[in-house]
Design an enzyme around this catalytic site. Structure first.
Site, short mmCIF file in Angstrom:
data_model
loop_
_atom_site.label_atom_id
_atom_site.label_comp_id
_atom_site.label_asym_id
_atom_site.label_seq_id
_atom_site.Cartn_x
_atom_site.Cartn_y
_atom_site.Cartn_z
N LYS B 78 38.72 36.83 33.07
CA LYS B 78 37.76 36.87 34.18
C LYS B 78 37.25 35.45 34.44
O LYS B 78 36.93 34.73 33.48
CB LYS B 78 36.62 37.82 33.81
N SER B 158 31.83 44.30 38.63
CA SER B 158 32.29 43.01 39.11
C SER B 158 33.64 42.56 38.56
O SER B 158 34.27 41.68 39.14
CB SER B 158 31.26 41.94 38.78
N SER B 182 29.89 46.50 34.87
CA SER B 182 30.95 45.68 35.46
C SER B 182 32.28 45.70 34.73
O SER B 182 33.26 45.17 35.24
CB SER B 182 30.49 44.22 35.58
#
Lengths: 95, 490
Positions: B78, B158, B182
């Protein structure tokens, strides 16, 4: 608590964010809506409840007072938009 | 042999150990897959050269007889984790061009375990969002489509890029971060596994901060076993993170015994929220039946303050974010937009650098922390947070685990909720309470909606009891027999 355009101007200033004038009224409506939704917390009886800042049940650790880092000015400055002579450079703040 | 990109981490580990294929071959298969799937926009930065070098080094280690637990495994990272010399953006314009001169603890650990970095995945800007639509680099597309409907769907957020990359067979595993859901909500939307471990289990050092009392990293994978393997490599004490837990890391994979006989599984009645769809209700009932069939004992429990978790979160998270994001000032890294004075430079930089959702949250955070409102909002929220945490403590006196749905719906279409912040926030209704209490929680793919999209079940455990969460997740995974996969995106 309804947030008005002047409040948006004030908190944008506190947060150091330039908000175009045309965005301020719509933002005031959005923030009022969100804060209105949040107000339901008022229903909860929290008398005598200590605020919880961290879920970690621990004391902050101590470490030896010894230098274990440093002497890397080039790395520190590597991403600076502007720097001179080993310092971060910013617009003039002293006349 | 199945396609190399279809393997689980455990299968790839075995194949590499047997010499059935090399780490370089595995990396090349994924590099090709990533190139073909660019329409998903799952990656902000692809790092094929790095992947090839990592893979070659991995093969050399294996020849030398010293492979690590993740040696040769293609991983996506990420883009919230700082990676030395590799662009790190947090999907924000304000970090334009930022190449960290240091490596986050977790990515360093994954690298030391032999992981091969394929690239940096897209996310909601500063991890603020539940649909991956707030990224400066554009939305991520879910590899899944509804049956008979070709509209692009969100992958959740997210960690949407990570979820899309793992579901779309672009990496065998990915790192995510979870502040209010997330990892878990995008895992559910994309039909993969995601675990947010206990707060303190994985180091936060070198992860771009959103809300520091809530942020926690975890793995996103295609199987429960893979999550256990990857979590083991990500966990552990780090002196550089002041809230890192100085505790031994269990052998998470060894926890997957499949035996949950006698386990008491709490079913929180307050999670039966108004308007819960029949298919989510049915999925939950299936989960309860599967646990029961495996010998666990379902028990109804009460978490009375559940409905206050979201509003509490939307005070605490923006308050911490407004403080954390004060560092983006155009001086030390990232974007600078000039101004006449220093203050004008700050305001211009931050006005241009932050997107709408991030700006909205900074302003809310600034407001609730400002003089006259601090007690009414922020301290009040911290008190309610204490009550929410106490609810869990009470429940865990009579049960070992909690079972709920992960999200209130399946994946929605791009644009469907982007104009209504509160509707977007409600995506996290089932995931936020565990975040506020710092508890380990995990999503497992458990079925398909009527539209043919994945749905997830959610397990919440006691603090530092990821092993029970993983063990029960393994049972759910086997019972659900989730074998559906996203339509080919060729």
């Amino acid at each position: 608590m309804a947030v008005d355009k002047d409040t948006v101007t004030r908190i944008a200033r506190l947060a150091r964010i330039q908000v175009p004038d045309a965005d301020r009224a719509p933002l005031a409506a959005e923030l009022s809506n969100i804060l209105g939704w949040i107000e339901q917390l008022g229903e909860v009886d929290t008398e005598g409840v200590a605020p919880l800042a961290s879920v970690v049940d621990m004391k902050l650790r101590w470490r030896a007072d010894a230098v274990d880092d440093g002497f890397i000015p080039d790395k520190v400055l590597a991403n600076a938009p502007d720097h001179h002579d080993g310092f971060f450079a910013v617009p003039k703040v002293v006349e | 042999m199945t396609t190399l990109t279809d393997l689980t981490i455990a299968e790839a580990r075995d194949g590499l150990a047997r010499g059935a294929f090399s780490a370089v071959e595995l990396a090349e298969a994924h590099i090709a897959a990533i190139e073909k799937a660019r329409a998903l926009n799952a990656f902000i930065t692809e790092t094929p050269a790095r992947a090839r070098a990592d893979a070659a080094a991995s093969d050399a280690r294996r020849r030398a007889g010293t492979p690590g637990p993740l040696d040769g495994i293609p991983l996506a990272i990420k883009d919230l984790f700082c990676t030395e010399g590799v662009l790190t953006t947090a999907a924000s314009r304000i970090l334009d061009g930022f190449r960290p001169t240091y490596e986050s603890t977790i990515t360093a650990q994954l690298h030391a375990a032999g992981g091969v970095m394929m690239g940096k995945t897209n996310l909601d800007e500063f991890a603020m969002g539940s649909s991956n639509e707030t990224s400066h680099y554009g939305p991520v597309e879910n590899p899944w489509r509804r049956t008979g409907d070709n509209r692009p769907l969100v992958p959740g957020g997210s960690s949407g890029g990570s979820a899309a990359a793992v579901a779309g067979r672009l990496a065998l595993g990915a790192t995510g971060t979870d502040t209010g859901g997330s990892i878990r909500q995008p895992a559910a939307f994309c039909g993969i596994v995601g675990i947010k471990p206990t707060y303190g289990r994985c180091s936060r050092w070198g992860i771009v901060a959103f809300a520091s009392s809530l942020d926690q990293a975890g793995p996103m994978t295609r199987s429960v076993r893979d999550a256990a393997i990857m979590l083991g490599a990500m966990s552990g004490f780090d002196a550089k993170d002041s809230t890192s837990a100085d505790m031994p890391v269990p052998d998470f994979e060894a926890a997957l015994t499949g035996d949950i006989r006698g386990l008491r599984v709490g079913i929180p009645k307050e999670y039966q929220v108004d308007g819960m769809s029949a298919e989510i209700r049915n999925l939950w009932d299936d989960g309860i039946a599967w646990m029961k069939a495996a010998g666990a004992i379902p028990v109804e429990v009460s978490l009375p303050h559940t409905r206050y978790a979201l509003p509490t979160y939307y005070i605490i998270a923006p308050a911490e974010a407004s403080s954390n994001l004060a560092r983006y000032d155009g001086v030390r890294y990232g974007l600078r937009v000039d101004g006449e004075t220093l203050d004008q430079m700050y305001e211009n930089t931050r006005g241009a650098g932050f997107g709408r959702e991030v700006r909205r949250r900074i302003l809310i955070g600034t407001y609730v922390l400002s003089a006259g409102y601090y007690d009414a909002y922020y301290i009040k929220a911290q008190r309610v947070r204490a009550l929410i945490a106490r609810d869990f403590t009470e429940a865990f006196k009579s049960v070992d685990l909690l079972l709920t749905p992960t999200a209130p719906s399946d994946a929605f279409a791009q644009g469907d909720k982007s104009n209504d912040p509160i509707a977007m926030y409600l995506n996290d209704v089932f995931t936020v309470p565990a975040s506020l209490a710092g508890l380990p929680a995990m999503s497992v793919p458990a079925g398909l909606s009527s539209a043919g999209l994945p749905l997830g079940l959610h397990l919440i455990g006691r603090a530092f009891d990821e092993e029970t969460v993983l063990r029960a997740a393994g049972v759910l995974e086997r019972a659900a027999g989730f074998t559906a996969r996203p339509a080919s995106r060729d």
